[in-house]
Scaffold this active site. Structure first.
Site, PDB file in Angstrom:
ATOM      1  N   GLY A  29       2.077  -1.977 -22.413  1.00 21.46           N
ATOM      2  CA  GLY A  29       1.546  -2.605 -21.192  1.00 21.46           C
ATOM      3  C   GLY A  29       0.069  -2.318 -21.009  1.00 21.46           C
ATOM      4  N   VAL A  30      -0.641  -2.136 -22.126  1.00 18.21           N
ATOM      5  CA  VAL A  30      -2.058  -1.740 -22.044  1.00 18.21           C
ATOM      6  C   VAL A  30      -2.936  -2.818 -21.426  1.00 18.21           C
ATOM      7  N   THR A  31      -2.497  -4.076 -21.495  1.00 17.66           N
ATOM      8  CA  THR A  31      -3.318  -5.166 -20.945  1.00 17.66           C
ATOM      9  C   THR A  31      -3.111  -5.347 -19.430  1.00 17.66           C
ATOM     10  N   ASP A  34      -2.419  -1.275 -14.672  1.00 21.61           N
ATOM     11  CA  ASP A  34      -2.378   0.178 -14.863  1.00 21.61           C
ATOM     12  C   ASP A  34      -2.799   0.571 -16.274  1.00 21.61           C
ATOM     13  N   ALA A 103       6.227  -4.135 -18.654  1.00 23.50           N
ATOM     14  CA  ALA A 103       7.359  -4.650 -17.878  1.00 23.50           C
ATOM     15  C   ALA A 103       7.077  -6.070 -17.414  1.00 23.50           C
ATOM     16  N   THR A 148       9.617   2.977 -10.171  1.00 25.34           N
ATOM     17  CA  THR A 148       9.095   2.237  -9.010  1.00 25.34           C
ATOM     18  C   THR A 148       9.808   2.538  -7.696  1.00 25.34           C
ATOM     19  N   GLU A 150      10.645   0.377  -5.787  1.00 28.50           N
ATOM     20  CA  GLU A 150      11.646  -0.693  -5.599  1.00 28.50           C
ATOM     21  C   GLU A 150      13.063  -0.151  -5.780  1.00 28.50           C
ATOM     22  N   TYR A 172      14.742  -7.088 -10.677  1.00 23.16           N
ATOM     23  CA  TYR A 172      13.716  -6.165 -11.187  1.00 23.16           C
ATOM     24  C   TYR A 172      14.126  -4.720 -10.926  1.00 23.16           C
ATOM     25  N   LYS A 176      14.982  -1.666 -13.478  1.00 14.75           N
ATOM     26  CA  LYS A 176      14.202  -0.423 -13.454  1.00 14.75           C
ATOM     27  C   LYS A 176      15.103   0.793 -13.191  1.00 14.75           C
ATOM     28  N   HIS A 202       0.642   0.037  -5.917  1.00 19.92           N
ATOM     29  CA  HIS A 202      -0.773   0.392  -6.077  1.00 19.92           C
ATOM     30  C   HIS A 202      -1.521  -0.832  -6.575  1.00 19.92           C
ATOM     31  N   ARG A 207      -5.570  -6.271  -9.972  1.00 19.34           N
ATOM     32  CA  ARG A 207      -4.186  -6.622  -9.679  1.00 19.34           C
ATOM     33  C   ARG A 207      -3.921  -8.084 -10.044  1.00 19.34           C
TER      34      ARG A 207
HETATM   35  P1  NAP Z   1       1.219  -5.665 -14.923  1.00 14.18           P
HETATM   36  O1  NAP Z   1      -0.220  -5.765 -14.545  1.00 14.18           O
HETATM   37  O2  NAP Z   1       2.132  -6.788 -14.625  1.00 14.18           O
HETATM   38  O3  NAP Z   1       1.275  -5.351 -16.503  1.00 14.18           O
HETATM   39  C1  NAP Z   1       2.475  -5.450 -17.224  1.00 14.18           C
HETATM   40  C2  NAP Z   1       2.179  -5.182 -18.690  1.00 14.18           C
HETATM   41  O4  NAP Z   1       3.402  -5.281 -19.438  1.00 14.18           O
HETATM   42  C3  NAP Z   1       1.201  -6.193 -19.316  1.00 14.18           C
HETATM   43  O5  NAP Z   1       0.364  -5.502 -20.220  1.00 14.18           O
HETATM   44  C4  NAP Z   1       2.141  -7.117 -20.075  1.00 14.18           C
HETATM   45  O6  NAP Z   1       1.552  -7.765 -21.188  1.00 14.18           O
HETATM   46  C5  NAP Z   1       3.173  -6.097 -20.565  1.00 14.18           C
HETATM   47  N1  NAP Z   1       4.419  -6.728 -21.014  1.00 14.18           N
HETATM   48  C6  NAP Z   1       5.255  -7.518 -20.316  1.00 14.18           C
HETATM   49  N2  NAP Z   1       6.299  -7.904 -21.082  1.00 14.18           N
HETATM   50  C7  NAP Z   1       6.107  -7.344 -22.301  1.00 14.18           C
HETATM   51  C8  NAP Z   1       6.823  -7.383 -23.533  1.00 14.18           C
HETATM   52  N3  NAP Z   1       7.960  -8.087 -23.675  1.00 14.18           N
HETATM   53  N4  NAP Z   1       6.344  -6.673 -24.583  1.00 14.18           N
HETATM   54  C9  NAP Z   1       5.182  -5.979 -24.477  1.00 14.18           C
HETATM   55  N5  NAP Z   1       4.454  -5.922 -23.340  1.00 14.18           N
HETATM   56  C10 NAP Z   1       4.907  -6.584 -22.268  1.00 14.18           C
HETATM   57  O7  NAP Z   1       1.865  -4.367 -14.252  1.00 14.18           O
HETATM   58  P2  NAP Z   1       1.164  -3.079 -13.607  1.00 14.18           P
HETATM   59  O8  NAP Z   1       0.932  -3.353 -12.171  1.00 14.18           O
HETATM   60  O9  NAP Z   1       0.075  -2.616 -14.470  1.00 14.18           O
HETATM   61  O10 NAP Z   1       2.374  -2.046 -13.655  1.00 14.18           O
HETATM   62  C11 NAP Z   1       2.585  -1.201 -14.787  1.00 14.18           C
HETATM   63  C12 NAP Z   1       4.014  -0.697 -14.776  1.00 14.18           C
HETATM   64  O11 NAP Z   1       4.275   0.026 -13.585  1.00 14.18           O
HETATM   65  C13 NAP Z   1       5.075  -1.779 -14.840  1.00 14.18           C
HETATM   66  O12 NAP Z   1       6.157  -1.261 -15.593  1.00 14.18           O
HETATM   67  C14 NAP Z   1       5.498  -1.959 -13.387  1.00 14.18           C
HETATM   68  O13 NAP Z   1       6.812  -2.455 -13.332  1.00 14.18           O
HETATM   69  C15 NAP Z   1       5.380  -0.547 -12.890  1.00 14.18           C
HETATM   70  N6  NAP Z   1       5.071  -0.376 -11.479  1.00 14.18           N
HETATM   71  C16 NAP Z   1       3.997  -1.004 -10.928  1.00 14.18           C
HETATM   72  C17 NAP Z   1       3.693  -0.760  -9.603  1.00 14.18           C
HETATM   73  C18 NAP Z   1       2.476  -1.404  -8.957  1.00 14.18           C
HETATM   74  O14 NAP Z   1       2.400  -1.378  -7.721  1.00 14.18           O
HETATM   75  N7  NAP Z   1       1.528  -1.910  -9.728  1.00 14.18           N
HETATM   76  C19 NAP Z   1       4.468   0.134  -8.847  1.00 14.18           C
HETATM   77  C20 NAP Z   1       5.543   0.758  -9.462  1.00 14.18           C
HETATM   78  C21 NAP Z   1       5.827   0.509 -10.779  1.00 14.18           C
HETATM   79  P3  NAP Z   1       0.814  -9.208 -21.042  1.00 14.18           P
HETATM   80  O15 NAP Z   1      -0.592  -8.906 -20.597  1.00 14.18           O
HETATM   81  O16 NAP Z   1       0.897  -9.730 -22.432  1.00 14.18           O
HETATM   82  O17 NAP Z   1       1.589  -9.989 -20.033  1.00 14.18           O
HETATM   83  O1  F7E Z   2       5.113  -8.087  -2.537  1.00  8.87           O
HETATM   84  C1  F7E Z   2       5.777  -9.793   0.632  1.00  8.87           C
HETATM   85  C2  F7E Z   2       6.912  -9.675  -0.357  1.00  8.87           C
HETATM   86  O2  F7E Z   2       4.760  -9.104  -4.782  1.00  8.87           O
HETATM   87  C3  F7E Z   2       4.962  -7.156  -1.504  1.00  8.87           C
HETATM   88  C4  F7E Z   2       5.169  -4.736  -8.106  1.00  8.87           C
HETATM   89  O3  F7E Z   2       4.033  -4.116  -8.630  1.00  8.87           O
HETATM   90  O4  F7E Z   2       5.261  -3.216  -6.257  1.00  8.87           O
HETATM   91  C5  F7E Z   2       5.167  -4.593  -6.596  1.00  8.87           C
HETATM   92  O5  F7E Z   2       6.272  -5.316  -6.086  1.00  8.87           O
HETATM   93  C6  F7E Z   2       5.638  -7.648  -0.242  1.00  8.87           C
HETATM   94  C7  F7E Z   2       7.052  -8.181  -0.449  1.00  8.87           C
HETATM   95  O6  F7E Z   2       4.846  -6.590  -4.514  1.00  8.87           O
HETATM   96  C8  F7E Z   2       4.048 -12.882  -0.101  1.00  8.87           C
HETATM   97  O7  F7E Z   2       8.075 -10.355   0.134  1.00  8.87           O
HETATM   98  C9  F7E Z   2       4.798 -11.861   1.657  1.00  8.87           C
HETATM   99  O8  F7E Z   2       7.894  -7.716   0.579  1.00  8.87           O
HETATM  100  O9  F7E Z   2       2.890  -7.788  -3.722  1.00  8.87           O
HETATM  101  P1  F7E Z   2       4.339  -7.965  -3.939  1.00  8.87           P
HETATM  102  P2  F7E Z   2       6.292  -5.914  -4.609  1.00  8.87           P
HETATM  103  O10 F7E Z   2       7.372  -6.898  -4.539  1.00  8.87           O
HETATM  104  O11 F7E Z   2       6.318  -4.814  -3.609  1.00  8.87           O
HETATM  105  C10 F7E Z   2       6.443  -2.544  -6.723  1.00  8.87           C
HETATM  106  C11 F7E Z   2       6.364  -1.097  -6.316  1.00  8.87           C
HETATM  107  C12 F7E Z   2       6.689  -2.745  -8.162  1.00  8.87           C
HETATM  108  O12 F7E Z   2       7.279  -1.904  -8.831  1.00  8.87           O
HETATM  109  C13 F7E Z   2       6.428  -4.110  -8.710  1.00  8.87           C
HETATM  110  O13 F7E Z   2       6.251  -4.038 -10.125  1.00  8.87           O
HETATM  111  O14 F7E Z   2       4.882  -8.748   0.257  1.00  8.87           O
HETATM  112  N1  F7E Z   2       5.064 -11.068   0.586  1.00  8.87           N
HETATM  113  N2  F7E Z   2       4.182 -12.981   1.257  1.00  8.87           N
HETATM  114  C14 F7E Z   2       4.600 -11.679  -0.516  1.00  8.87           C
HETATM  115  N3  F7E Z   2       4.600 -11.285  -1.812  1.00  8.87           N
HETATM  116  C15 F7E Z   2       4.019 -12.125  -2.710  1.00  8.87           C
HETATM  117  N4  F7E Z   2       3.965 -11.742  -4.004  1.00  8.87           N
HETATM  118  N5  F7E Z   2       3.492 -13.336  -2.339  1.00  8.87           N
HETATM  119  C16 F7E Z   2       3.481 -13.770  -1.042  1.00  8.87           C
HETATM  120  O15 F7E Z   2       2.994 -14.844  -0.737  1.00  8.87           O
END
Ligand code: NAP
Ligand code: F7E
Length: 392
Positions: A29-31, A34, A103, A148, A150, A172, A176, A202, A207
């Site tokens: 997930g380097v691209t 995070d 992911a 997460t 979640e 999701y 997880k 985060h 993002r």
């Molecule tokens: P992101 O921006 O959506 O990045 C996901 C990464 O996974 C991308 O590099 C993507 O590659 C790669 N990927 C997806 N499917 C793949 C596959 N089949 N094989 C190889 N690589 C694959 O997510 P993020 O926000 O950086 O989050 C990083 C991790 O933390 C994820 O596991 C996410 O579920 C978890 N997480 C995120 C949050 C948050 O708030 N950001 C909170 C809790 C947990 P491409 O660029 O090719 O699509």
């Molecule tokens: O939604 C509400 C939506 O898509 C946050 C991922 O990184 O964090 C992320 O998941 C809230 C939800 O993030 C819109 O219903 C309202 O209640 O920004 P989100 P998420 O679902 O919390 C967790 C920790 C992860 O692990 C995940 O990988 O906002 N919401 N209106 C909306 N959400 C979106 N996307 N778009 C709307 O228009």
């Protein structure tokens, strides 16, 4: 070796042997958001950083383009759905630390593609763990799993800590949850140093544009600069504990430097609603909003402008609710308790405040939109979403 000389064919990676004195990290997930911040963080610490990328029809990786070509940064092709590719990369790199960040990370998308989400987010974790074992690295290699908040889903306690029961509330989260438990199982069954960071939301200027915060900051910038009329959102009441991604990747590293493998909640301990985030983001671009109405009839109306925001916006509805963005089941009350991470890892959960986070994102997006110019594509416009019917 392929076009870009930082991309290694698996068969050539053995040539890395003599170069390595520093620690080697492998990031899946380097691209992603995070992955890009973690790469920068580890390179600064003197690590040799290896990242796994998927094959794609395009050869531009926006978030890590500035790192490609750096001597300690290497990319390998692999896919979370393909065990052999993971075994080959792990065997070639022989990492000291693996950060499993890859992911399908969008909760709404997991309702549309539940099987793919399960394969990547659940079985994918198992594949990484097995790749480490298959390469005989289970005693030396430490593994971080991107878990997460979640998992708490339909929350059973507020705020949530490491002892709060899980109640996953989307495909999701269910995927997880498997990742979380298989990591725990391998820790106990094989004595592996593998841990989950239970990270709350985060965000950052990197993002993905369909997560709610970035969708809002981009729309605020586009509306203030006259490139979008209205922002359509789903559940405005939803509550999140939002932190800055740059601060959170430090914690991933700290979790692997701990003397024993443990799981940690990573959060700020501060909670805000989607409505509050929207109000503040618009305020930063010089637009004061007043919300009126309830549920699907709620609207954010411009009541005043300042700075460069056009006077003509006053009195207009700039934010509206569309059921299109409601989820079949929504997680609405996430609030993390980072006490354990503070005490055991010495991590500071409040390095970047909520207000600073919104400001960082808005300022970035104001500059981005200005540089895109008048022809900017309005990806957050409802008409386009409905027309294409694919991006939520
Ligand atoms: P992101 O921006 O959506 O990045 C996901 C990464 O996974 C991308 O590099 C993507 O590659 C790669 N990927 C997806 N499917 C793949 C596959 N089949 N094989 C190889 N690589 C694959 O997510 P993020 O926000 O950086 O989050 C990083 C991790 O933390 C994820 O596991 C996410 O579920 C978890 N997480 C995120 C949050 C948050 O708030 N950001 C909170 C809790 C947990 P491409 O660029 O090719 O699509
Ligand atoms: O939604 C509400 C939506 O898509 C946050 C991922 O990184 O964090 C992320 O998941 C809230 C939800 O993030 C819109 O219903 C309202 O209640 O920004 P989100 P998420 O679902 O919390 C967790 C920790 C992860 O692990 C995940 O990988 O906002 N919401 N209106 C909306 N959400 C979106 N996307 N778009 C709307 O228009």
């Amino acid at each position: 070796m392929l076009g870009n000389n930082t991309v290694y064919n698996d068969t050539k990676s053995d040539n890395l042997g003599g170069l390595i004195m520093s620690k080697r990290a492998l990031i899946t997930g380097v691209t992603g958001q995070d992955g890009s911040f973690l790469s920068e963080f580890l390179l600064e610490k003197g690590y040799e950083v290896h990242g796994i990328i998927r094959r794609s029809s395009v050869d531009y990786r926006e978030r890590i383009a500035h790192l490609e070509g750096k001597p300690n940064f290497h990319l390998h092709f692999g896919d979370m759905g393909d065990s052999m590719s993971l075994v080959k990369v792990v065997g070639a790199v022989r990492p000291d630390e693996v950060y499993n960040l890859a992911a399908q990370s969008h909760v709404q998308v997991s309702f549309d593609s539940p099987e793919f989400t399960a394969d990547v987010d659940a079985t994918g974790v198992l594949r990484v763990l097995e790749a480490v074992r298959a390469c005989g690295l289970e005693k030396t290699c430490r593994i971080y799993q991107a878990s997460t908040s979640e998992l708490y889903g339909k929350v059973e306690e507020v705020p949530q800590n490491e002892n709060t029961p899980f109640h996953p509330y989307s495909p999701y989260a269910v995927a997880k949850l498997y990742g979380f438990w298989i990591v725990k199982e391998y820790r106990e069954a094989y004595n592996m140093f593998c841990c989950s960071g239970i990270l709350f939301n985060h965000e950052s200027e990197r993002r993905g544009e369909t997560f709610v915060t970035r969708k809002i900051t981009l729309a605020a910038a586009r509306i203030a600069q006259g490139h979008q009329d209205c922002l359509y959102l789903g559940n405005l009441d939803s509550l999140r504990d939002w932190g800055y991604a740059k601060d959170y990747v430090e914690c991933m590293w700290l979790i692997l430097q701990n003397d024993k493998p443990e799981d940690f909640v990573i959060a700020t301990g501060v909670q805000h609603s989607v409505r509050e985030f929207t109000t503040l983001a618009f305020k930063h671009v010089g637009i004061e909003l007043r919300f009126e109405g309830n549920g699907v009839d709620e609207k954010g109306i411009c009541i005043a402008v300042s700075g460069s925001a056009p006077q003509s916006l006053v009195g207009k509805t700039l934010v509206a609710v569309s059921e299109d963005f409601y989820r079949p089941t929504d997680v609405v009350n996430l609030w993390g308790d980072p006490t354990k991470a503070k005490a055991k890892l010495g991590w500071n959960p409040n390095k970047t405040s909520f207000e600073e986070l919104v400001k960082i994102m808005v300022e970035h997006d104001m500059a981005k939109v200005a540089s895109e110019g008048a022809a900017a594509k309005v990806r957050t416009n409802l008409a386009e979403y409905l027309e294409k019917g694919i991006v939520k």
